[in-house]
Design a protein around this motif. Sequence first.
Motif, short mmCIF file in Angstrom:
data_model
loop_
_atom_site.label_atom_id
_atom_site.label_comp_id
_atom_site.label_asym_id
_atom_site.label_seq_id
_atom_site.Cartn_x
_atom_site.Cartn_y
_atom_site.Cartn_z
N MET A 142 -1.23 -65.38 -27.02
CA MET A 142 -0.93 -64.44 -28.11
C MET A 142 -0.67 -63.06 -27.51
O MET A 142 -1.42 -62.60 -26.64
N TYR A 143 0.36 -62.42 -27.96
CA TYR A 143 0.70 -61.11 -27.43
C TYR A 143 0.31 -60.00 -28.40
O TYR A 143 0.05 -60.24 -29.58
N PHE A 144 0.28 -58.76 -27.90
CA PHE A 144 0.08 -57.60 -28.75
C PHE A 144 1.07 -56.53 -28.34
O PHE A 144 1.55 -56.49 -27.21
N VAL A 145 1.38 -55.62 -29.26
CA VAL A 145 2.14 -54.41 -28.98
C VAL A 145 1.44 -53.26 -29.68
O VAL A 145 1.22 -53.32 -30.90
N GLU A 146 1.06 -52.26 -28.93
CA GLU A 146 0.43 -51.08 -29.51
C GLU A 146 1.37 -49.89 -29.33
O GLU A 146 1.86 -49.63 -28.23
N THR A 147 1.62 -49.18 -30.41
CA THR A 147 2.50 -48.01 -30.40
C THR A 147 1.69 -46.75 -30.14
O THR A 147 0.66 -46.52 -30.79
N LEU A 148 2.14 -45.94 -29.20
CA LEU A 148 1.53 -44.65 -28.91
C LEU A 148 2.53 -43.57 -29.30
O LEU A 148 3.49 -43.31 -28.58
#
Length: 451
Positions: A1-7
């Motif tokens: 499972m992947y994640f993407v976090e926006t900064l």
Amino acid sequence: MYFVETLAVEGLGNRSYLAGGSAHAVAVDPPRDVDRVLAAAARRGVRITHVVESHLHNDYVTGGLELARITGAAYLVPAGAHVSFDRVPVADGDTAALEDGLVLRAVATPGHTPHHTSYVLEDAGTPVAAFTGGSLLIGGVGRPDLVEPRLTERLARAQHASAHRLAQLPDEVRVLPTHGFGSFCSSSQAEGGSSTIGGEKAANAALLKDVDSFVADLLAGLDDVPAYYAHMGPANAAGPAPVDLTAPRRADAAEVAERLAAGEWVVDLRSRTAFAEGHVAGAFNFELDGQLATYLAWLIPWGRPVTLLAETPEQVAAAQRELVRVGIDRPAAAATGRPEEWTADGALRSFPRADFAALAAALAADGDPVVLDVRRDSERAAARIGGSVHIPLHELRGRMAEVPAGTVWVHCAGGMRAAVAASLLDAAGRDVVAVDDSFDSARAAGLVTAA
């Protein structure tokens, strides 16, 4: 499972990303204050194994080199970007494995720069997200005129082709650009905070227009380029130094006066309301809550020392963080507290604020107050106040002599830039009224005429 976090990098209108799986992650187009990226990785319990740049940035100093040094990550930079440091050169089709089943694939997308590269995140062989940098943005594309004027049309045509190449991805793939949220690197601003390839196919001009129409419209709509952009590319190519966010030395009232007398910039970070009510003579007002980094870096003579004035040390620290992102690395000094404490005798200057209804009343009563419009050319082209003088904010310091004699009512589109302009005029000894109001109110007051 992947994640993407926006900064989000709000003041500059950009976004950086941290993406990965259960143990490893990649940082995409990181800001210079890399502690934010490190903190995000620590919260998720992942190790940053790769740092990637989509291009040599024109609007901010990257933290990529420092982040790679701290973490030991591979630093991926487009092969066509000429840099002075060791990195992993990336070409079209290259892949980087983050962990089992999770792969980053480079896609050549020239247009914003000749070497621009996007990165597609694939989960178990399926594309799930596209980090598009300054290529395909939400509702637009990155501007093609920041490299070399002779290349602008060629790069605009390349933008069209690159957008169509990315459009070949599945419709459900997330579009995750770096620019487009207020950055002057984008040709238009995003409407909404998220999008997909399918959404862009339905709404993005680069995917709806033929290449000639797209290029003509894109070139016609290009706006002013912030002056500090000229320094960002070279800094990124040379390899930015680590940042120092420790507190600057404290200045007393005598030192503030000395720095003003020496022609240095003393910048008051308080709200425009507080500044108008009372400020140190000669100080300039760049609100911490406005686009501090963009407009201060745009207006200041490059390399001029800066002293910061604020109510609290925390506000100085927040300003430092914003300013290092655009290469203003260390304030010469700072003072906090009340403005009366920043002058030897406690004497302050002030000027009135008003709305467009008050300006309409003044025009009706006098018939001849000086109205100064500091919006950009593109904004004035849509509508203006009849009889107003037009000098864009970024040109004002060099064109003060063109402002007619008398009390100057200065306006922009919402109040923030008018406050900066009012502080510049006030520091030059002019009587000024800062119009702190939405330009829509000018229309309601009957002041606006067609350009």
